[in-house]
Design a protein around this motif. Structure first.
Motif, PDB file in Angstrom:
ATOM      1  N   LEU A 466       0.654  -1.141  -0.057  1.00  9.46           N
ATOM      2  CA  LEU A 466      -0.168   0.090   0.178  1.00  9.46           C
ATOM      3  C   LEU A 466       1.097   1.209   0.012  1.00  9.46           C
ATOM      4  CD1 LEU A 466      -2.880   0.921   0.374  1.00  9.46           C
ATOM      5  CD2 LEU A 466      -2.284   1.169   3.040  1.00  9.46           C
ATOM      6  N   ALA A 508      -2.641   5.384   4.499  1.00  7.35           N
ATOM      7  CA  ALA A 508      -2.655   5.711   3.240  1.00  7.35           C
ATOM      8  C   ALA A 508      -2.700   7.209   3.049  1.00  7.35           C
ATOM      9  CB  ALA A 508      -3.891   5.271   2.326  1.00  7.35           C
ATOM     10  N   ILE A 583      -6.450  -5.361  -1.768  1.00  5.27           N
ATOM     11  CA  ILE A 583      -5.300  -4.521  -1.688  1.00  5.27           C
ATOM     12  C   ILE A 583      -3.980  -5.704  -2.265  1.00  5.27           C
ATOM     13  CG2 ILE A 583      -3.340  -3.657  -0.433  1.00  5.27           C
ATOM     14  CD1 ILE A 583      -5.824  -1.751  -0.851  1.00  5.27           C
TER      15      ILE A 583
END
Ligand code: FES
Ligand code: FES
Lengths: 696, 157
Positions: A466, A508, A583
Motif C-alpha cells: 500500500l 494511506a 489490496i
C-alpha cells in the motif's frame, strides 16, 4: 499506476518456508526460566488452604500476593483476576505460576502442592444474566398484533476452538525498572495497558513486542492479556528472563472459545410475507464477562442477516456459568446469528410453501435500506449479481433439483451474509482513537509504525504494498517490523476486520502527505482516526450506523452424506465476496479459503462441549478440525466494490469469509437428507437423530 | 547415558542423552534447529515433521533411540537442496503460506510425497497431507503449491 489488487509474493515467505522465522518458542535467552500454571481442580468454591512443599533454590511461586497493581486483567469488562485470591469460578482457574530452570522439577513441585477447598454447587444453566440488551426497529413487537400467523423456531450453536497451530506464549525479561514481554499476540497495546495496571508501572517502564504469530483467529485478542499479566508480575519480581508457553492440552482446556448460543425467533407473517421478527439471543459467557457483551451486540445487530426486515424486536443476554470464559473468535457473534437467521428464513419459506430461493431473494437488503438499527446501507450492494455468479458457477439450480430425490443423499446449500466492518458502534471514535506514524529515513526508505500484527493474514505484505504504491517506490524500500510498543503508536488492536479499512486508511493518508514532502531529508507523518461525520450511533439504544461499511458474501457448498454412517463429505465450494477493493488478490483469496474452512468446520465437524464444567476435548485428536482430506476444492470470486473511505476502496475481509460457511453446509445437508436442521455442528449423530425422527 | 549416533542434515552427530527423549527436543534444544515446531506434541499436527531416511515422521513422537544409525533431515538441511528451491518457489507463488507455523512441516510432507510419487494427483496430495494440520489456508493453496512444485520439478524427483 498498475492495479493494486494484482498479487505479489508475500514478503515473509522466505523466512517462513525455510523455518527460520522466529516464533515465541524459538527465542531463547541466557538464564531463561520456565513457568507453569497452578490451577484449581474444582469448578466452584473457595480455597481454604494451600500447602506448598519446600521450594528449592532458583524456583519460585508467584501468586496474587505478588501483584503490585490491581489484581484484575484490563479487558473491556474488568472481572477477571490475574490470579485468583480465593474464589474459584471455573475448572482450572489460575492460582499461581511455578517457575524454575527445569520443567520436570516444576511439574514435580506442581504435583506436590496440596490445596484444600470448600466446594460449592456450580451453575451450568443459562439463568444468571450478566449483560442484557434490547432494541426495536419500526413497529417492533406491535407488528405481531396484525399478523396472519406467527412462525417460531429455535436454533443452537456449539463451542468452537480457535485451534491456532501455535499455542499461546510469552517470554518476559526485566531490565532495570523496565518490564518487557515478547509474545504471540494480536494486540500489543491491549497487553501493554493491562500490564501497566497489573504492575502499577509507568507506561515507559512497560514494553510489549510481537513475535511471529502462528495463527490467532481472535484467540490471541484478549486472552494473552491474562497470561501476559501473570508473567510480567513474575518477571518484575524475579528479575530473570522467563518463558511461559502453553502445551496443547492446557491451551485447549483453559483458553477462551467461541460462545455457544441459543437463538429463538418469532416471525410475524402477513400475506405470506415476513412483517417483523422477534428474537432472543442467549450466549454462554463462561465464568467471566470479558468481551461477551460486545460479542452479544454483534450477534444481535446481525439479526436480519443479508435481508431487510422492517420491524424488529431483539433481546439478548450473556449468561454467566461456571465454565471456561468465552471470548473473541473470528466473526465475533456474527457466525452464531448468521447460521440461525439463514436457517430461519429458509424454514419460513418452506412452511409457507414458497420457493426458499425466490423468497430470500425478494427480501435481500438493498442500497439505502435501513439496517437492523436504522442505520443506512449507504454503499451499493451487489448481492443479486453475486448470487447469480455463485449459482452459475456451481450449477446450483440443476443440482438442487436433482438432489431433491431423497434417495441420493447429495445436497447443495447456499448462504447469503454480510459482515459489519470494524468495531461496533463508536468504539473507534471513543475507545481506540487509532494513531499511525510513517517515518521517512535519510536513505529514501519509508517505515510503517503501527501496532497491527501480521498473524498470517498478510498485513506485512499488504501494508508495505500500500505504502510503496502511494509513494511510488519499491516495496523493498518500505520497512515494516513486528510492532514494538517502544516504537509504534497505538493504532489499535488487530481485530474486527478493521486493520486494512481503518489503520490502512490512516496509513494511506499519511503516505499521501509523505509523497508531497518526499524531497525532505527525514521526517515523520502522524495521522489520527476521525470518524466520518455522517456516521452516528447511539450505543445505549442501538440506533444508527453500527458500522461504517459492510462486506457481503455468498457461499455455495455441495455435500454427500453417507447412507450408512451419515458421515458428511464436502464435494466442492463456490464463494463470491464483496470486501471492497482487494489490496492484494492472493492475500484475500487466502483469507477466503481459510475463513470458509473454519466456517464449514464450525458447521459440520468441530465438536466441543463440557461435562460439569470440564471441556471434553483436550487435544487435536479429540477436537477435530478439517484436514486436507476433509476440505474440497474451493473456488472464489471477488467483486470489486470500492468503499470511499477505505484505502483504494478496501473494506474488511478477514471475518466475512467465516460467517457464511456454517449455514451453507447446514443447508446442503438439509437438502441431502430432506430433514430440517436446527443446530450446528451437524454431526453424524445429529443426522441420525433427525432421520429417525419421523416428525421433523 | 546412552550414546546415540545418527546423520543429521548430512553430518554425523553423536548425542549423549536418555533414549526416550523426543527427537523434537533434541533437535530444538541440542542443535538449535527450530524449523520443526511443536503444535500438539502428540503426533496429530505434523508441525514437527522431519525426514527419517527420506520419509516423513513426526519428531515429537520419535524417541531418540529410534534414530540411532539413521539419517535425519530437518527443514534446515533440506533448504539447501534444489528440490527445496522448487517447493519454496511454488509455495510462495501459489499462496501456500499464511501464519507459516505449519509450513516447514508441509514442505517436508511435500518432499516425502514427491520422492515417492513425483506426479501425484489431487487425491494423493490430500492423503499425503492428511497428517499435517493447517488452520489458516483451508489447504486449497497448499494443494495448488504442491501441484506446481511437481510440475516445475519434473525430472528432479
Ligand atoms: S507437534 Fe508433532 S505432530 Fe504435532
Ligand atoms: S499457515 Fe498457519 S497453520 Fe498453516
Amino acid at each position: 499506476m498498475k492495479d493494486i489488487s494484482k498479487s505479489i509474493n508475500k514478503v515473509d515467505n522466505e523466512e517462513k518456508i525455510s523455518g527460520s522465522a522466529e516464533y515465541i518458542a524459538d527465542i531463547k535467552m541466557d538464564g531463561m526460566l520456565y513457568a507453569m500454571t497452578l490451577r484449581s481442580s474444582i469448578v466452584k468454591g473457595e480455597i481454604i488452604k494451600i500447602s506448598y512443599p519446600k521450594i528449592p533454590d532458583n524456583y519460585y511461586v508467584i501468586d496474587h500476593k505478588d501483584v503490585q497493581g490491581k489484581n484484575i486483567v484490563k479487558i473491556i469488562y474488568d472481572d477477571m483476576p490475574i490470579f485468583t485470591t480465593k474464589k474459584i469460578s471455573y475448572l482450572h482457574e489460575p492460582i499461581a505460576l511455578v517457575i524454575g530452570p527445569e520443567k520436570e522439577k516444576i511439574v514435580e513441585i506442581l504435583d506436590s502442592i496440596e490445596i484444600k477447598y470448600k466446594e460449592e454447587e456450580p451453575q451450568f444453566e443459562w439463568e444468571d444474566s450478566v449483560v442484557d440488551f434490547h432494541f426495536d426497529k419500526g413497529e417492533g413487537e406491535r407488528v405481531f398484533d396484525h399478523a396472519d400467523k406467527v412462525i417460531s423456531y429455535d436454533y443452537e450453536t456449539g463451542y468452537q476452538e480457535q485451534a491456532y497451530i501455535e499455542t499461546q506464549g510469552f517470554i518476559g525479561y526485566q531490565d532495570g525498572d523496565k518490564t518487557t514481554l515478547i509474545g504471540s499476540i494480536q494486540c500489543p497495546y491491549y497487553v501493554k495497558n493491562a500490564l501497566i495496571q497489573a504492575l502499577d508501572s509507568e507506561p515507559e517502564n512497560v514494553r510489549v513486542i510481537q513475535s511471529t504469530v502462528g495463527g490467532a483467529f481472535g484467540g490471541k485478542e484478549e486472552f494473552p492479556s491474562l497470561i501476559g499479566c501473570q508473567l510480567a508480575v513474575a518477571v518484575k519480581k524475579i528479575k530473570k528472563p522467563i518463558q511461559l508457553i502453553y502445551e496443547r492440552e492446557e491451551d485447549m482446556l483453559v483458553t477462551t472459545k467461541r460462545h455457544p448460543a441459543k437463538i429463538h425467533f418469532d416471525a410475524a407473517i402477513k400475506e405470506n410475507k415476513i412483517k417483523g421478527i422477534k428474537a432472543h439471543v442467549g450466549i454462554d459467557g463462561g465464568a467471566t464477562i470479558g468481551l461477551s457483551g460486545v460479542v452479544l451486540s454483534r450477534a444481535m445487530l446481525a439479526c436480519s442477516g443479508a435481508y431487510t426486515i422492517d420491524n424488529l424486536d431483539i433481546t439478548g443476554d450473556v449468561y454467566k456459568t461456571n465454565t471456561v470464559p468465552n471470548g473473541a473468535f473470528r466473526g465475533f457473534g456474527a457466525p452464531q446469528m448468521m447460521f440461525a437467521i439463514e436457517m430461519f428464513v429458509e424454514h419460513i419459506a418452506k412452511d409457507l410453501n414458497i420457493d426458499p430461493l425466490e423468497f430470500r431473494k425478494s427480501i435481500l437488503a438493498k442500497q439505502n435500506d435501513h439496517t437492523s438499527t436504522n442505520g443506512v446501507y449507504r454503499d451499493p450492494i451487489l448481492m443479486p449479481e453475486m448470487i447469480e455468479k455463485a449459482m452459475k458457477e456451481s450449477d446450483y439450480l440443476r443440482k438442487k433439483k436433482a438432489y431433491a430425490n431423497p434417495n441420493i443423499f447429495k445436497g447443495i446449500g447456499m448462504s447469503f451474509f454480510f459482515h459489519g466492518c470494524g468495531f461496533t458502534g463508536s468504539g473507534e471514535k471513543k475507545i481506540i482513537k487509532a494513531r499511525v506514524r510513517l517515518r521517512k529515513h535519510k536513505n529514501n526508505k519509508a517505515e510503517i509504525l503501527i501496532a497491527a500484527v501480521d498473524m498470517g493474514q498478510g498485513v506485512k505484505t499488504t501494508f508495505r504494498k500500500l505504502v510503496a504504491n502511494i509513494l511510488e517506490i519499491d516495496i523493498e524500500n518500505v520497512i515494516f517490523n513486528n510492532p514494538d510498543t517502544d516504537y509504534v503508536p497505538d493504532s489499535g488492536p488487530t481485530v474486527a476486520s478493521r486493520t486494512m479499512m481503518i489503520v490502512g486508511g490512516l496509513v494511506a493518508r499519511a503516505a499521501k502527505e509523505m509523497k508531497q514532502r518526499w524531497r525532505e531529508d527525514e521526517f515523520v507523518v502522524e495521522k489520527q482516526y476521525k470518524q466520518p461525520d455522517y456516521i452516528k450511533y447511539d450505543e445505549e439504544n442501538f440506533i444508527g450506523d453500527a458500522y461504517p461499511a459492510y462486506s457481503w458474501g455468498v457461499n455455495v457448498v455441495e455435500v454427500e452424506v453417507s447412507k450408512t454412517t451419515y458421515q458428511v463429505k464436502l464435494v466442492k465450494t463456490w464463494s463470491v465476496y464483496d470486501g471492497g477493493k482487494a489490496i492484494d488478490e492472493k492475500v484475500v483469496l487466502g483469507q477466503a479459503d481459510g475463513g470458509l474452512a473454519q466456517g464449514v468446520g464450525y458447521g459440520y465437524l468441530e465438536v466441543m462441549n463440557h461435562k460439569q464444567g470440564k471441556i471434553q476435548q483436550k487435544n487435536m485428536t479429540d477436537y477435530i478440525i478439517p484436514t486436507a482430506k476433509d476440505m474440497p476444492d474451493m473456488e472464489t470470486y471477488l467483486y470489486d466494490n470500492p468503499y470511499a473511505f477505505g484505502p483504494y476502496g478496501a473494506k474488511g475481509v478477514g471475518e466475512l469469509t467465516l460467517v457464511g460457511g456454517a449455514p451453507a453446509v447446514a443447508k446442503a445437508i438439509e437438502n441431502a437428507i430432506n430433514k430440517r436442521i436446527y443446530k450446528i455442528p451437524v454431526t453424524p449423530e445429529y443426522i441420525m437423530e433427525l432421520i429417525n425422527n419421523a416428525k421433523n | 547415558m546412552p550414546k546415540i549416533e545418527f546423520k543429521l542434515n548430512d553430518k554425523l552427530v553423536t548425542v549423549h542423552s536418555t533414549a526416550n527423549r523426543r527427537l523434537l527436543d533434541v533437535l530444538r534444544e541440542d542443535f538449535n534447529l527450530t524449523g520443526p515446531k511443536e503444535g500438539c506434541g502428540e503426533g496429530e499436527c505434523g508441525a514437527c515433521a522431519v525426514l527419517l531416511n527420506h520419509k516423513i515422521v513426526n519428531s515429537c513422537c520419535t524417541p531418540l533411540a529410534n534414530v540411532d544409525g539413521q539419517e535425519i533431515v530437518t527443514i534446515e538441511g533440506f533448504s539447501k537442496t534444489k528440490r527445496y528451491q522448487i517447493i519454496k518457489d511454488a509455495f510462495a507463488e501459489m499462496g501456500g503460506v499464511q501464519c507459516g507455523f505449519c509450513t516447514p512441516g508441509m514442505v517436508i510432507a511435500t518432499e516425502s510425497l514427491l520422492n515417492k510419487n513425483p506426479h501425484p494427483n489431487d487425491e494423493e496430495i490430500r492423503i499425503a497431507l492428511s497428517g499435517n494440520l493447517c488452520r489458516c489456508t483451508g489447504y486449497n493453496m497448499i494443494i495448488k503449491s504442491i501441484q506446481k512444485a511437481a510440475k516445475d520439478g519434473d525430472g528432479i524427483w
